[in-house]
Design a protein around this motif. Structure first.
Motif, PDB file in Angstrom:
ATOM      1  N   VAL A 190      23.879  74.938  27.852  1.00 11.62           N
ATOM      2  CA  VAL A 190      23.494  73.945  28.864  1.00 11.62           C
ATOM      3  C   VAL A 190      22.041  73.522  28.687  1.00 11.62           C
ATOM      4  O   VAL A 190      21.193  74.306  28.263  1.00 11.62           O
ATOM      5  CB  VAL A 190      23.679  74.477  30.314  1.00 11.62           C
ATOM      6  CG1 VAL A 190      25.132  74.698  30.635  1.00 11.62           C
ATOM      7  CG2 VAL A 190      22.867  75.730  30.547  1.00 11.62           C
ATOM      8  N   LEU A 191      21.801  72.253  29.003  1.00 11.03           N
ATOM      9  CA  LEU A 191      20.454  71.738  29.211  1.00 11.03           C
ATOM     10  C   LEU A 191      20.292  71.561  30.710  1.00 11.03           C
ATOM     11  O   LEU A 191      21.143  70.926  31.353  1.00 11.03           O
ATOM     12  CB  LEU A 191      20.270  70.386  28.513  1.00 11.03           C
ATOM     13  CG  LEU A 191      19.955  70.383  27.025  1.00 11.03           C
ATOM     14  CD1 LEU A 191      20.022  68.958  26.498  1.00 11.03           C
ATOM     15  CD2 LEU A 191      18.591  70.981  26.748  1.00 11.03           C
ATOM     16  N   GLN A 214      14.429  72.390  35.441  1.00  9.82           N
ATOM     17  CA  GLN A 214      14.029  73.487  36.303  1.00  9.82           C
ATOM     18  C   GLN A 214      12.516  73.488  36.487  1.00  9.82           C
ATOM     19  O   GLN A 214      11.788  72.837  35.737  1.00  9.82           O
ATOM     20  CB  GLN A 214      14.475  74.829  35.718  1.00  9.82           C
ATOM     21  CG  GLN A 214      13.839  75.167  34.384  1.00  9.82           C
ATOM     22  CD  GLN A 214      14.284  76.519  33.843  1.00  9.82           C
ATOM     23  OE1 GLN A 214      15.346  77.031  34.201  1.00  9.82           O
ATOM     24  NE2 GLN A 214      13.487  77.124  32.984  1.00  9.82           N
ATOM     25  N   ARG A 215      12.057  74.215  37.513  1.00  8.23           N
ATOM     26  CA  ARG A 215      10.624  74.440  37.650  1.00  8.23           C
ATOM     27  C   ARG A 215      10.178  75.357  36.515  1.00  8.23           C
ATOM     28  O   ARG A 215      10.913  76.246  36.121  1.00  8.23           O
ATOM     29  CB  ARG A 215      10.309  75.042  39.014  1.00  8.23           C
ATOM     30  CG  ARG A 215      10.545  74.044  40.141  1.00  8.23           C
ATOM     31  CD  ARG A 215      10.326  74.648  41.516  1.00  8.23           C
ATOM     32  NE  ARG A 215      10.523  73.619  42.542  1.00  8.23           N
ATOM     33  CZ  ARG A 215      11.700  73.275  43.035  1.00  8.23           C
ATOM     34  NH1 ARG A 215      12.796  73.863  42.583  1.00  8.23           N
ATOM     35  NH2 ARG A 215      11.802  72.328  43.952  1.00  8.23           N
ATOM     36  N   ARG A 216       9.003  75.128  36.015  1.00  3.64           N
ATOM     37  CA  ARG A 216       8.542  75.842  34.827  1.00  3.64           C
ATOM     38  C   ARG A 216       8.655  77.354  34.979  1.00  3.64           C
ATOM     39  O   ARG A 216       8.248  77.926  35.980  1.00  3.64           O
ATOM     40  CB  ARG A 216       7.094  75.459  34.516  1.00  3.64           C
ATOM     41  CG  ARG A 216       6.983  74.061  33.921  1.00  3.64           C
ATOM     42  CD  ARG A 216       5.642  73.851  33.272  1.00  3.64           C
ATOM     43  NE  ARG A 216       5.603  72.579  32.561  1.00  3.64           N
ATOM     44  CZ  ARG A 216       4.569  72.145  31.874  1.00  3.64           C
ATOM     45  NH1 ARG A 216       3.479  72.884  31.792  1.00  3.64           N
ATOM     46  NH2 ARG A 216       4.611  70.980  31.269  1.00  3.64           N
ATOM     47  N   ALA A 237      14.738  77.616  24.690  1.00  3.67           N
ATOM     48  CA  ALA A 237      13.631  76.702  24.381  1.00  3.67           C
ATOM     49  C   ALA A 237      13.356  75.856  25.613  1.00  3.67           C
ATOM     50  O   ALA A 237      14.255  75.631  26.444  1.00  3.67           O
ATOM     51  CB  ALA A 237      13.974  75.814  23.190  1.00  3.67           C
ATOM     52  N   CYS A 238      12.113  75.400  25.764  1.00  9.42           N
ATOM     53  CA  CYS A 238      11.722  74.584  26.911  1.00  9.42           C
ATOM     54  C   CYS A 238      10.846  73.424  26.458  1.00  9.42           C
ATOM     55  O   CYS A 238      10.100  73.547  25.479  1.00  9.42           O
ATOM     56  CB  CYS A 238      10.948  75.418  27.940  1.00  9.42           C
ATOM     57  SG  CYS A 238      11.897  76.752  28.679  1.00  9.42           S
ATOM     58  N   TRP A 239      10.934  72.321  27.195  1.00  6.66           N
ATOM     59  CA  TRP A 239      10.111  71.141  26.929  1.00  6.66           C
ATOM     60  C   TRP A 239       9.615  70.582  28.261  1.00  6.66           C
ATOM     61  O   TRP A 239      10.345  70.615  29.263  1.00  6.66           O
ATOM     62  CB  TRP A 239      10.925  70.062  26.215  1.00  6.66           C
ATOM     63  CG  TRP A 239      11.471  70.500  24.903  1.00  6.66           C
ATOM     64  CD1 TRP A 239      10.912  70.342  23.669  1.00  6.66           C
ATOM     65  CD2 TRP A 239      12.729  71.172  24.683  1.00  6.66           C
ATOM     66  NE1 TRP A 239      11.725  70.876  22.696  1.00  6.66           N
ATOM     67  CE2 TRP A 239      12.848  71.390  23.287  1.00  6.66           C
ATOM     68  CE3 TRP A 239      13.756  71.624  25.520  1.00  6.66           C
ATOM     69  CZ2 TRP A 239      13.941  72.024  22.717  1.00  6.66           C
ATOM     70  CZ3 TRP A 239      14.844  72.266  24.959  1.00  6.66           C
ATOM     71  CH2 TRP A 239      14.932  72.456  23.572  1.00  6.66           C
ATOM     72  N   PHE A 281       7.695  70.678  36.058  1.00  6.32           N
ATOM     73  CA  PHE A 281       9.108  70.726  35.686  1.00  6.32           C
ATOM     74  C   PHE A 281       9.269  70.765  34.169  1.00  6.32           C
ATOM     75  O   PHE A 281       8.406  70.325  33.412  1.00  6.32           O
ATOM     76  CB  PHE A 281       9.853  69.515  36.256  1.00  6.32           C
ATOM     77  CG  PHE A 281       9.932  69.525  37.755  1.00  6.32           C
ATOM     78  CD1 PHE A 281      10.875  70.301  38.404  1.00  6.32           C
ATOM     79  CD2 PHE A 281       9.048  68.785  38.512  1.00  6.32           C
ATOM     80  CE1 PHE A 281      10.939  70.327  39.781  1.00  6.32           C
ATOM     81  CE2 PHE A 281       9.098  68.800  39.891  1.00  6.32           C
ATOM     82  CZ  PHE A 281      10.053  69.572  40.529  1.00  6.32           C
ATOM     83  N   GLU A 282      10.413  71.297  33.736  1.00  8.77           N
ATOM     84  CA  GLU A 282      10.702  71.396  32.322  1.00  8.77           C
ATOM     85  C   GLU A 282      12.195  71.234  32.079  1.00  8.77           C
ATOM     86  O   GLU A 282      13.016  71.372  32.997  1.00  8.77           O
ATOM     87  CB  GLU A 282      10.236  72.740  31.767  1.00  8.77           C
ATOM     88  CG  GLU A 282      10.982  73.935  32.346  1.00  8.77           C
ATOM     89  CD  GLU A 282      10.444  75.277  31.858  1.00  8.77           C
ATOM     90  OE1 GLU A 282       9.388  75.281  31.194  1.00  8.77           O
ATOM     91  OE2 GLU A 282      11.073  76.313  32.149  1.00  8.77           O
ATOM     92  N   ILE A 283      12.525  70.917  30.840  1.00  5.42           N
ATOM     93  CA  ILE A 283      13.917  70.911  30.377  1.00  5.42           C
ATOM     94  C   ILE A 283      14.137  72.236  29.674  1.00  5.42           C
ATOM     95  O   ILE A 283      13.348  72.631  28.801  1.00  5.42           O
ATOM     96  CB  ILE A 283      14.179  69.759  29.407  1.00  5.42           C
ATOM     97  CG1 ILE A 283      13.807  68.423  30.049  1.00  5.42           C
ATOM     98  CG2 ILE A 283      15.627  69.747  28.952  1.00  5.42           C
ATOM     99  CD1 ILE A 283      13.655  67.299  29.035  1.00  5.42           C
TER     100      ILE A 283
END
Length: 293
Positions: free
Chosen positions: A153-154, A157-159, A166-168, A263-265
């Motif tokens: 899943v992508l 979310q809050r960081r 992985a996060c972006w 926020f991040e993905i």
């Protein structure tokens, strides 16, 4: 004794079990009905029939959420297995040759040409793999992942709110209608996702820091619903930069609104994921690394 024998012979309807699983996963009769392409009253009737068959309550109906009872939790685990076996039997009887199924979940704003191109390349490399793609709110996708219903899943979310592969960073934008702006009204009308939805608390907190009164003018669990409501002049909102359209006016520090970088993905899969899941995850990592440079 007769009642006991009758209860032992009860045959549970798979459609009722599927409805129960959907309501429990969504936490809402309304959302479950939409996912099942049914009505809320029909879903409620199906749950009542299942509870009559089980002889006990299976769901607790609170003001905002629906939660399984202890009996409901016990039933859900077995129901998922029965539904999976039913799907397996259907594929076998249909002569299916699919060897691997990858269940992917992505937010609504990722359902685009770039994602379709990536998935198209993946399926051409692996024609034996069956892709099942679900789109929706990050809250629902994360819940489905936690319940074992999705493999990859992508989510937004809050960081650092949960570990991820992985996060972006996810750039955010304050938006108003380009044609009929509403920021200067008192109270300020707000267009938001439902309670517990992402961005809602930040939107309200930012307006309060301006010492402005506010009211919720429109709520939707659909990204497109939020986009259209703002464009049509129903209020201001907070959305990812990629969701801004020409029908929106971007607001910012000139209007006293803060820059949000919280926020991040996040990309999630299990440590022991199938090789095909890991390969698809790598494809998304490359795509998002390129787009966020």
């Amino acid at each position: 004794m007769t009642d006991r024998i009758a209860s032992r012979r009860t045959l549970f309807d798979l459609d009722l079990l599927r409805t129960m699983v959907m309501v429990a996963d969504c936490g809402s009769f309304t959302t479950a009905a939409a996912r099942l392409h049914s009505t809320q009253s029909t879903v409620s009737q199906q749950i009542r029939r299942l509870e009559d068959m089980a002889g006990r309550p299976l769901l607790v109906r609170a003001n905002r959420d629906v939660h399984p009872t202890d009996a409901g939790h016990a039933l859900l685990g077995i129901a998922r297995q029965m539904l999976a076996l039913n799907d397996q039997m259907r594929e076998v009887l249909a002569g299916a040759t699919v060897a691997v199924t990858v269940r992917l979940g992505v937010p609504e704003d990722f359902v685009s040409r770039r994602t379709s191109t990536l998935l198209g390349r993946f399926t051409r490399r692996h024609p034996h793999v069956k892709l099942e793609v679900t789109s929706g709110l990050s809250r629902d996708l994360a819940q489905a992942f936690d319940h074992g219903d999705l493999d990859l899943v992508l989510v937004k979310q809050r960081r650092a709110s949960r570990p991820a592969v992985a996060c972006w960073p996810e750039p955010m934008r304050w938006i108003d209608s380009a044609r009929t702006p509403r920021l200067q009204e008192d109270p300020v009308p707000l267009v938001t996702f439902p309670a517990r939805g992402l961005y809602r608390d930040e939107l309200i907190a930012a307006v309060e820091t301006l010492d402005r009164r506010w009211r919720i003018s429109f709520t939707s669990s659909s990204l497109s619903g939020i986009q259209e409501a703002v464009a049509d002049g129903m209020g201001i909102s907070l959305l990812p930069a990629r969701a801004v359209t020409r029908a929106h006016r971007v607001l910012g520090v000139r209007q006293g609104l803060p820059v949000l970088d919280s926020f991040e993905i996040a990309l999630l899969h299990r440590p022991a994921a199938e090789p095909m899941v890991l390969e698809l995850a790598s494809d998304f990592v490359r795509l998002l690394d390129h787009e966020t440079r």
